[in-house]
Design a protein around this motif. Structure first.
Motif, PDB file in Angstrom:
ATOM      1  N   ARG A   6       0.808  -1.217   0.000  1.00 45.77           N
ATOM      2  CA  ARG A   6       0.000   0.000   0.000  1.00 45.77           C
ATOM      3  C   ARG A   6       0.840   1.265   0.000  1.00 45.77           C
ATOM      4  NH1 ARG A   6      -4.752  -0.902   3.842  1.00 45.77           N
ATOM      5  NH2 ARG A   6      -4.768  -2.643   2.360  1.00 45.77           N
ATOM      6  N   ALA A  21       0.787   3.643  -3.286  1.00 48.22           N
ATOM      7  CA  ALA A  21       0.009   4.863  -3.051  1.00 48.22           C
ATOM      8  C   ALA A  21       0.826   6.105  -3.339  1.00 48.22           C
ATOM      9  CB  ALA A  21      -0.513   4.887  -1.619  1.00 48.22           C
ATOM     10  N   LEU A  27      -9.032   4.452  -1.410  1.00 41.89           N
ATOM     11  CA  LEU A  27      -8.187   3.890  -0.357  1.00 41.89           C
ATOM     12  C   LEU A  27      -8.923   3.834   0.979  1.00 41.89           C
ATOM     13  CD1 LEU A  27      -4.707   5.500  -1.138  1.00 41.89           C
ATOM     14  CD2 LEU A  27      -5.535   3.196  -1.703  1.00 41.89           C
ATOM     15  N   ASN A  62      -9.494   0.366   3.031  1.00 43.82           N
ATOM     16  CA  ASN A  62      -9.088   0.120   4.415  1.00 43.82           C
ATOM     17  C   ASN A  62     -10.268  -0.324   5.282  1.00 43.82           C
ATOM     18  OD1 ASN A  62      -6.410   0.813   3.949  1.00 43.82           O
ATOM     19  ND2 ASN A  62      -6.771   2.978   4.341  1.00 43.82           N
ATOM     20  N   ASN A 111      -5.240  -4.330  -2.809  1.00 41.99           N
ATOM     21  CA  ASN A 111      -4.605  -3.029  -3.001  1.00 41.99           C
ATOM     22  C   ASN A 111      -4.101  -2.863  -4.429  1.00 41.99           C
ATOM     23  OD1 ASN A 111      -3.319  -0.519  -1.667  1.00 41.99           O
ATOM     24  ND2 ASN A 111      -1.594  -1.500  -2.690  1.00 41.99           N
ATOM     25  N   THR A 156      -5.391   0.254  -6.553  1.00 37.77           N
ATOM     26  CA  THR A 156      -4.411   1.306  -6.833  1.00 37.77           C
ATOM     27  C   THR A 156      -4.131   1.446  -8.318  1.00 37.77           C
ATOM     28  OG1 THR A 156      -3.393   0.819  -4.688  1.00 37.77           O
ATOM     29  CG2 THR A 156      -2.143   2.169  -6.218  1.00 37.77           C
TER      30      THR A 156
END
Length: 353
Positions: free
Chosen positions: A93, A97, A124, A128, A168, A172
């Motif tokens: 992450r 990110a 994001l 989470n 992720n 992403t």
């Protein structure tokens, strides 16, 4: 230097080229929650629930997890272990990110809109919340911490179901395809993000950090977030408008609180302390410099001449001006008639005879 004007002109051309769009581009369409997207979201949600149910009841999927774990791919193909160690970073992450946020930040500045960064933040945040809640809610242990062969290892305090690396990677890299400006770019970026996230998921299975079912659920979890993003678009638009309004109010308040000194009127009372005074730097006047203009009257009072001071002869006086001093303990007696050097000799009277 001659290079400074050239460098300034080049920088001006670069910034002028980057700032050609003074307003938010109107040709970029915002994805809507169409019927096709709703069908995909429903099918992905059903697949997500099916994976969870298959693991909970310890079905054939759990037996497949154990078979893959006992196969130990990291020992079967050990020559690619170094490459997989680096490739799996594409699902972490933090690094991903930062990279994606840097690209979307440049796009936000280039297009004069905060939508790319706000969309990344919203995705994001959803990642989470949803994946984190599922991880700690089901509490499944990973292959390296398994306790009973053939069990689903659920509810034992683990945090690997679903795979966070896989989810992720889907979110992403998929956000780049979601924010693409043209349909062609969206198709290419969708294919690249799908291959990247597929590779990250298989890399975790190769390293033995996740079960195969963890990766399947991670793909479904990331895809659900991407498919649900159009529902967040109205909130993203309102957030962008609120941020720009707050910026405009802050700029207006800053402009009123710091007025220009030239435009501020003098107070009615005429108090000198209330009028802003611009300080003037005065240069010290050298001893040989002469005033170029007419003589000005000094502001401070001129000191009177000092009274002559009788000081003892310092070591810096001339040798001819020093008073002869006979050192103590000298064998030579002092001569009262000795005169210092340079003094004129007195005229002696001529002796008769």
């Amino acid at each position: 230097m001659r290079t400074e004007p050239n460098l300034t002109r080049r920088l001006d051309r670069v910034f002028a080229r980057l700032d050609r769009e003074p307003e938010r581009p109107a040709h970029i369409d915002v994805p809507r929650m169409s019927r096709h997207r709703v069908v995909l979201f429903t099918a992905t949600l059903a697949f997500y629930l099916a994976i969870v149910w298959a693991v909970v009841i310890t079905s054939w999927l759990v037996r497949l997890d154990w078979l893959v774990m006992f196969f130990r791919p990291y020992q079967q193909w050990s020559e690619i272990h170094w490459f997989v160690d680096y490739y799996v970073v594409l699902g972490q992450r933090g690094p991903t990110a930062v990279m994606v946020a840097a690209w979307l930040g440049w796009r936000s500045w280039r297009q004069h809109t905060l939508r790319p960064l706000l969309t990344l933040g919203a995705s994001l945040l959803l990642l989470n919340i949803t994946v984190g809640a599922a991880k700690y809610g089901m509490g499944r242990l990973g292959p390296h911490y398994a306790t009973v062969i053939g069990s689903n290892e659920m509810g034992l305090g683990g945090d690997i179901f679903p795979s966070g690396h896989t989810a992720n990677a889907v979110v992403t890299w998929g956000i780049l395809a979601y924010l693409a400006s043209t349909p062609t770019a969206r198709r290419w970026l969708s294919a690249v993000s799908a291959v990247t996230s597929l590779g990250v998921g298989m890399a975790t299975v190769y390293l033995g950090t996740h079960w195969l079912s963890d990766v399947l659920l991670g793909w479904a979890a990331g895809l659900l977030i991407l498919l649900a993003l159009p529902w967040c678009e109205p909130l993203i638009a309102r957030s962008e408008t609120a941020i720009f309004d707050l910026r405009d109010r802050w700029r207006a308040r800053r402009g009123r609180s710091v007025p220009s000194p030239a435009a501020e009127p003098a107070p009615a009372g005429g108090t000198p302390s209330a009028v802003p005074v611009t300080p003037v730097v005065l240069k010290p006047r050298t001893a040989h410099a002469e005033p170029s203009g007419p003589a000005r009257e000094p502001v401070a009072s001129v000191r009177g001449p000092r009274a002559p001071m009788h000081m003892a002869p310092s070591p810096h006086t001339a040798r001819s001006e020093r008073t002869p001093v006979t050192p103590a303990g000298s064998r030579r007696p002092p001569h009262a008639d000795r005169l210092p050097r340079g003094a004129s000799q007195p005229v002696r009277p001529a002796s008769g005879g």
